[in-house]
Design an enzyme around this catalytic site. Structure first.
Site, PDB file in Angstrom:
ATOM      1  N   HIS A 195       0.675  -1.100  -0.320  1.00 51.98           N
ATOM      2  CA  HIS A 195       0.109  -0.244   0.087  1.00 51.98           C
ATOM      3  C   HIS A 195       1.357   1.172   0.092  1.00 51.98           C
ATOM      4  O   HIS A 195       0.426   2.034  -0.650  1.00 51.98           O
ATOM      5  CB  HIS A 195      -0.836  -0.199   1.337  1.00 51.98           C
ATOM      6  CG  HIS A 195      -2.147  -0.944   0.980  1.00 51.98           C
ATOM      7  ND1 HIS A 195      -2.132  -2.450   1.081  1.00 51.98           N
ATOM      8  CD2 HIS A 195      -3.464  -0.937  -0.318  1.00 51.98           C
ATOM      9  CE1 HIS A 195      -3.084  -2.722   0.810  1.00 51.98           C
ATOM     10  NE2 HIS A 195      -3.851  -2.289  -0.438  1.00 51.98           N
ATOM     11  N   ARG A 294     -10.717   2.837  -1.332  1.00 55.38           N
ATOM     12  CA  ARG A 294     -10.576   2.204  -0.836  1.00 55.38           C
ATOM     13  C   ARG A 294     -10.750   2.873   1.333  1.00 55.38           C
ATOM     14  O   ARG A 294     -10.259   4.421   1.148  1.00 55.38           O
ATOM     15  CB  ARG A 294      -8.942   2.175  -0.406  1.00 55.38           C
ATOM     16  CG  ARG A 294      -8.532   1.410  -1.756  1.00 55.38           C
ATOM     17  CD  ARG A 294      -7.578   1.017  -1.901  1.00 55.38           C
ATOM     18  NE  ARG A 294      -6.810  -0.079  -1.994  1.00 55.38           N
ATOM     19  CZ  ARG A 294      -5.819   0.221  -3.458  1.00 55.38           C
ATOM     20  NH1 ARG A 294      -5.931   1.465  -4.121  1.00 55.38           N
ATOM     21  NH2 ARG A 294      -5.355  -1.104  -4.335  1.00 55.38           N
ATOM     22  N   ARG A 330     -16.132   0.969  -1.306  1.00 54.45           N
ATOM     23  CA  ARG A 330     -15.284  -0.759  -1.568  1.00 54.45           C
ATOM     24  C   ARG A 330     -15.301  -1.087   0.375  1.00 54.45           C
ATOM     25  O   ARG A 330     -15.085  -0.043   0.957  1.00 54.45           O
ATOM     26  CB  ARG A 330     -14.149  -1.334  -1.828  1.00 54.45           C
ATOM     27  CG  ARG A 330     -13.790  -2.708  -0.728  1.00 54.45           C
ATOM     28  CD  ARG A 330     -12.351  -2.896  -1.127  1.00 54.45           C
ATOM     29  NE  ARG A 330     -11.300  -1.972  -0.384  1.00 54.45           N
ATOM     30  CZ  ARG A 330      -9.715  -2.586  -1.216  1.00 54.45           C
ATOM     31  NH1 ARG A 330      -9.600  -3.395  -2.015  1.00 54.45           N
ATOM     32  NH2 ARG A 330      -8.699  -1.855  -0.507  1.00 54.45           N
ATOM     33  N   GLU A 419     -10.619 -11.434  -5.194  1.00 54.20           N
ATOM     34  CA  GLU A 419      -8.817 -11.021  -5.305  1.00 54.20           C
ATOM     35  C   GLU A 419      -8.197 -12.586  -4.993  1.00 54.20           C
ATOM     36  O   GLU A 419      -6.919 -12.178  -4.267  1.00 54.20           O
ATOM     37  CB  GLU A 419      -8.834 -10.073  -4.185  1.00 54.20           C
ATOM     38  CG  GLU A 419      -9.798  -9.205  -3.993  1.00 54.20           C
ATOM     39  CD  GLU A 419      -9.254  -8.045  -3.020  1.00 54.20           C
ATOM     40  OE1 GLU A 419      -8.133  -7.672  -3.110  1.00 54.20           O
ATOM     41  OE2 GLU A 419     -10.130  -8.083  -1.489  1.00 54.20           O
ATOM     42  N   ASN A 442      -3.912  -7.170  -7.258  1.00 52.78           N
ATOM     43  CA  ASN A 442      -2.851  -7.063  -6.222  1.00 52.78           C
ATOM     44  C   ASN A 442      -2.610  -8.419  -5.253  1.00 52.78           C
ATOM     45  O   ASN A 442      -1.602  -8.917  -4.974  1.00 52.78           O
ATOM     46  CB  ASN A 442      -2.515  -6.193  -5.424  1.00 52.78           C
ATOM     47  CG  ASN A 442      -2.440  -4.251  -6.179  1.00 52.78           C
ATOM     48  OD1 ASN A 442      -2.348  -4.426  -7.547  1.00 52.78           O
ATOM     49  ND2 ASN A 442      -3.479  -3.557  -5.442  1.00 52.78           N
ATOM     50  N   ASP A 443      -3.784  -8.404  -4.912  1.00 58.29           N
ATOM     51  CA  ASP A 443      -4.143 -10.129  -4.494  1.00 58.29           C
ATOM     52  C   ASP A 443      -4.461 -11.191  -4.786  1.00 58.29           C
ATOM     53  O   ASP A 443      -3.993 -12.137  -4.141  1.00 58.29           O
ATOM     54  CB  ASP A 443      -5.454  -9.733  -3.363  1.00 58.29           C
ATOM     55  CG  ASP A 443      -4.606  -8.746  -1.797  1.00 58.29           C
ATOM     56  OD1 ASP A 443      -3.770  -9.293  -1.021  1.00 58.29           O
ATOM     57  OD2 ASP A 443      -5.661  -7.888  -1.521  1.00 58.29           O
ATOM     58  N   ARG A 453       2.715 -10.093  -1.018  1.00 57.00           N
ATOM     59  CA  ARG A 453       3.542  -8.512  -2.144  1.00 57.00           C
ATOM     60  C   ARG A 453       3.770  -7.201  -1.562  1.00 57.00           C
ATOM     61  O   ARG A 453       4.504  -6.693  -1.988  1.00 57.00           O
ATOM     62  CB  ARG A 453       1.577  -8.181  -2.817  1.00 57.00           C
ATOM     63  CG  ARG A 453       0.359  -7.506  -1.153  1.00 57.00           C
ATOM     64  CD  ARG A 453      -0.318  -6.923  -1.296  1.00 57.00           C
ATOM     65  NE  ARG A 453      -1.069  -5.719  -1.813  1.00 57.00           N
ATOM     66  CZ  ARG A 453      -2.088  -5.258  -1.990  1.00 57.00           C
ATOM     67  NH1 ARG A 453      -3.271  -5.652  -1.629  1.00 57.00           N
ATOM     68  NH2 ARG A 453      -2.234  -4.085  -2.217  1.00 57.00           N
ATOM     69  N   CYS A 490      -9.850  -3.400 -10.818  1.00 54.46           N
ATOM     70  CA  CYS A 490      -8.733  -2.257  -9.984  1.00 54.46           C
ATOM     71  C   CYS A 490      -7.702  -1.764  -9.166  1.00 54.46           C
ATOM     72  O   CYS A 490      -7.597  -1.575  -8.005  1.00 54.46           O
ATOM     73  CB  CYS A 490      -9.883  -1.941  -8.222  1.00 54.46           C
ATOM     74  SG  CYS A 490     -10.070  -3.179  -7.168  1.00 54.46           S
TER      75      CYS A 490
HETATM   76  C1  PEP Z   1      -6.242  -5.447  -4.373  1.00 54.13           C
HETATM   77  O1  PEP Z   1      -5.642  -6.387  -3.717  1.00 54.13           O
HETATM   78  O2  PEP Z   1      -5.448  -5.539  -5.719  1.00 54.13           O
HETATM   79  C2  PEP Z   1      -6.655  -5.009  -4.608  1.00 54.13           C
HETATM   80  C3  PEP Z   1      -7.314  -3.325  -5.712  1.00 54.13           C
HETATM   81  O3  PEP Z   1      -7.401  -3.844  -3.133  1.00 54.13           O
HETATM   82  P1  PEP Z   1      -6.101  -3.096  -2.160  1.00 54.13           P
HETATM   83  O4  PEP Z   1      -5.028  -3.173  -3.087  1.00 54.13           O
HETATM   84  O5  PEP Z   1      -6.424  -2.380  -1.329  1.00 54.13           O
HETATM   85  O6  PEP Z   1      -6.039  -4.604  -1.154  1.00 54.13           O
HETATM   86 MG    MG Z   2      -6.723  -6.514  -1.843  1.00 53.74          MG
END
Ligand code: PEP
Ligand code: MG
Length: 565
Positions: A195, A294, A330, A419, A442-443, A453, A490
């Site tokens: 993040h 978020r 979200r 995710e 990402n997840d 990550r 996203c």
């Molecule tokens: C993701 O996991 O791709 C996502 C958009 O959520 P975050 O990055 O906040 O975990």
């Molecule tokens: Mg995520």
């Protein structure tokens, strides 16, 4: 190559936020260790003089914070001013001085213990007072650093813009960075989709993470040129290199407000936002709406659940920036690198696989219920078209329950994030219940590749271009097709123009990203037909590795090099 080039130092890491900038290094100092608990002032020590040093250093810290607040702006200025007030409060000094006089504690130890006592009292009071605990600890660390002549902890304050160097940065620290002051970020640790990386990108600060040698090779005050796309920090750049970097960062591409391929296939280009100011910037950048709000970013670092009225106020500010447009809200995604004490258990051995995201509502259904109440109230008061989605959904049952909870609050457009591989594989039955899916790459990459990550050392696995991840996206789109439900992306992958083409070719209908990436993604899509996107996506699926897939895709998209992307 010149001799100078042969000998110069280049520190390498992972580029996570593009852009180039040159400035001198300022190091973010780590935590202050607790001063020795057993140390005592000797029989000859002048206790009054020792007690007086506490006052002198507390005043010095308060003055430094006040002057830092005066030269900062926005949230950073407000937080610095609050901390300055706390440093000027006489309670801490008086309690600490008492410990010097009565218990012969050293001034540093006395301040440490006095602050801990105050922090415990505040924590016991709960609510707003408990949220001040971190401020007391911050003041404690600063006064102790000043007394012991250690580097000042926290974000450094310099009169000139600087490159921030750190072992790692918490998202809460990154969120407060002032882009006018922090020209670039280099961290020794950290992964590409942490993040902190996401926040750096949204602030438009070039950033390199996972640069293991950075602390050793980039001493304070060194002039460096940071390239946030290539992932390098070059020591002592030439004047020409600095001028070229400045010229490049002055070039601005713009987005006309509608994403499309060269043959007119509409791809919604949306923004990821974390708080009201970000939403306003996203609207200015031409985003067609918000694909990921978020909500937890509004409340990072809170000890207690924010009240419904406060939530409504924050959400309304974001919705107000997009009248008549879609905003996907979200629900709180607490956990892993976004712990929230009122929802998550920090003692879990494996937080990324723990009770996070929607799972926190198993134990705390009321907190989700309160949030849905707040979202519904904000939606009723504003003109945006509000969609709601849950993070970290893994099963059909969770989907069913979430959609039902949303319906109870009158929130009809309820969807899920994909995710977790199980959700990608079950997207058919999931989308028979949910109105839409948004893929969090990402997840999804983290869980498909079993690669944390946040770890720079696993960055080669944390790559959405991996064909295994692309197949998860394909599978999700297949479910969307079957159920005639839209599937968007996203995660950070949506902001990478080459990946964006592949995602569109796999059947994704919207891409949500940091507003700064909108123009680049739009420019590449506009130069590519929908049929080409599909063909390029199929080609990527034939690859056996992320590097191979990327090379195949880039080979078909010369526009990327033409635009310097
Ligand atoms: C993701 O996991 O791709 C996502 C958009 O959520 P975050 O990055 O906040 O975990
Ligand atoms: Mg995520």
């Amino acid at each position: 190559m010149s001799t100078e080039n042969l000998h110069r130092t280049i520190v390498r890491g992972i580029g996570v936020s593009p852009g180039r900038a040159a400035a001198r290094v300022a190091q973010f100092a780590g935590d202050i260790p607790p001063p020795d608990a057993d140390a005592q002032l000797g029989p000859d020590a002048d206790l009054e003089e020792a007690a007086a040093t506490i006052q002198t250093h507390a005043v010095k810290v308060a003055e430094e914070l006040t002057s830092a607040a005066d030269s900062a702006s926005g949230d950073a200025a407000e937080i610095l001013a609050t901390t300055a007030q706390m440093a000027a409060d006489p309670t801490l000094v008086q309690v600490a001085q008492g410990k010097v006089r009565d218990q012969r504690k050293t001034p540093a130890r006395a301040v440490w213990e006095a602050a801990d006592g105050i922090a415990d009292q505040l924590a016991a009071l709960g609510g707003y007072m408990a949220e001040r605990v971190r401020d007391v600890q911050d003041v404690r660390n600063r006064v102790v650093a000043s007394l012991l002549d250690l580097p000042m902890p926290g974000i450094p304050h310099r009169p000139e813009p600087f490159v921030l160097l750190a072992q790692d940065l918490a998202p809460a620290d990154t969120a407060l960075l002032d882009p006018a002051k922090v020209r670039a970020i280099v961290t020794a640790e950290g992964g590409p989709t942490s993040h902190t990386a996401i926040l750096a990108r949204s602030l438009g600060i070039p950033a390199v993470v996972g640069a293991a040698e950075a602390l050793e090779k980039l001493p304070d005050d060194t002039l460096v040129l940071v390239d946030g796309a290539a992932g390098t920090a070059t020591v002592d750049p030439t004047e020409e290199e600095v001028a070229a970097a400045e010229a490049l960062s002055a070039q601005v591409r713009t987005f006309d407000g509608q994403g499309r391929t060269s043959d007119g296939h509409h791809v919604e280009l949306l923004a990821n936002v974390g708080e009201p100011a970000g939403a306003r910037k996203a609207a200015e950048a031409g985003a067609e709406g918000v694909g990921l709000f978020r909500t937890e970013f509004c409340f990072l670092d809170r000890a207690e659940e924010p009240g419904i009225a406060e939530q409504v106020k924050e959400y309304r500010k974001v919705l107000a920036a997009f009248p008549g447009k879609k905003v996907v809200v979200r629900t709180l995604d607490a956990g892993a690198d976004k712990p929230m004490p009122f929802l998550t258990d920090t003692a879990e051995p494996n937080p990324a696989l723990g009770v996070r995201g929607l799972r926190t509502s198993w134990r705390n259904p009321k907190i989700l219920d309160n949030q849905l109440t707040a979202i519904a109230e904000a939606a009723a008061a504003e003109d945006a078209e509000v969609w709601v989605m849950a993070p970290m959904v893994a099963t059909v049952q969770e989907t069913e329950e979430f959609v039902a909870s949303c319906a109870k609050h009158g929130l009809q457009h309820a969807g899920v994030m994909v995710e977790v591989p199980s959700a990608a594989l079950l997207s058919g039955p999931i989308l028979a219940r949910a109105a839409f899916a948004s893929i969090g790459t990402n997840d999804l990459t983290q869980y498909t590749m079993a690669a944390d990550r946040l770890l720079g050392s696993l960055a080669s696995l944390s790559d959405t271009f991996h064909p295994a991840v692309l197949r998860m996206v394909q599978e999700t789109c297949r479910g969307g097709d079957q159920q005639r439900r839209p599937v968007g992306v996203c995660g950070e992958a949506a902001a990478d123009p080459a990946t964006a083409v592949v995602l569109v070719g796999l059947g994704v209908s919207s891409l949500s990203m940091s507003p700064r990436s909108l123009a680049d993604v739009a420019a590449v899509l506009e130069a590519t037909s929908y049929a080409q996107c599909q063909e390029i996506a199929q080609l990527a699926l034939t690859a056996e590795s992320a590097e191979h897939a990327r090379a195949l895709v880039r080979g078909r998209l010369p526009i990327l090099d033409e635009l310097g992307l």
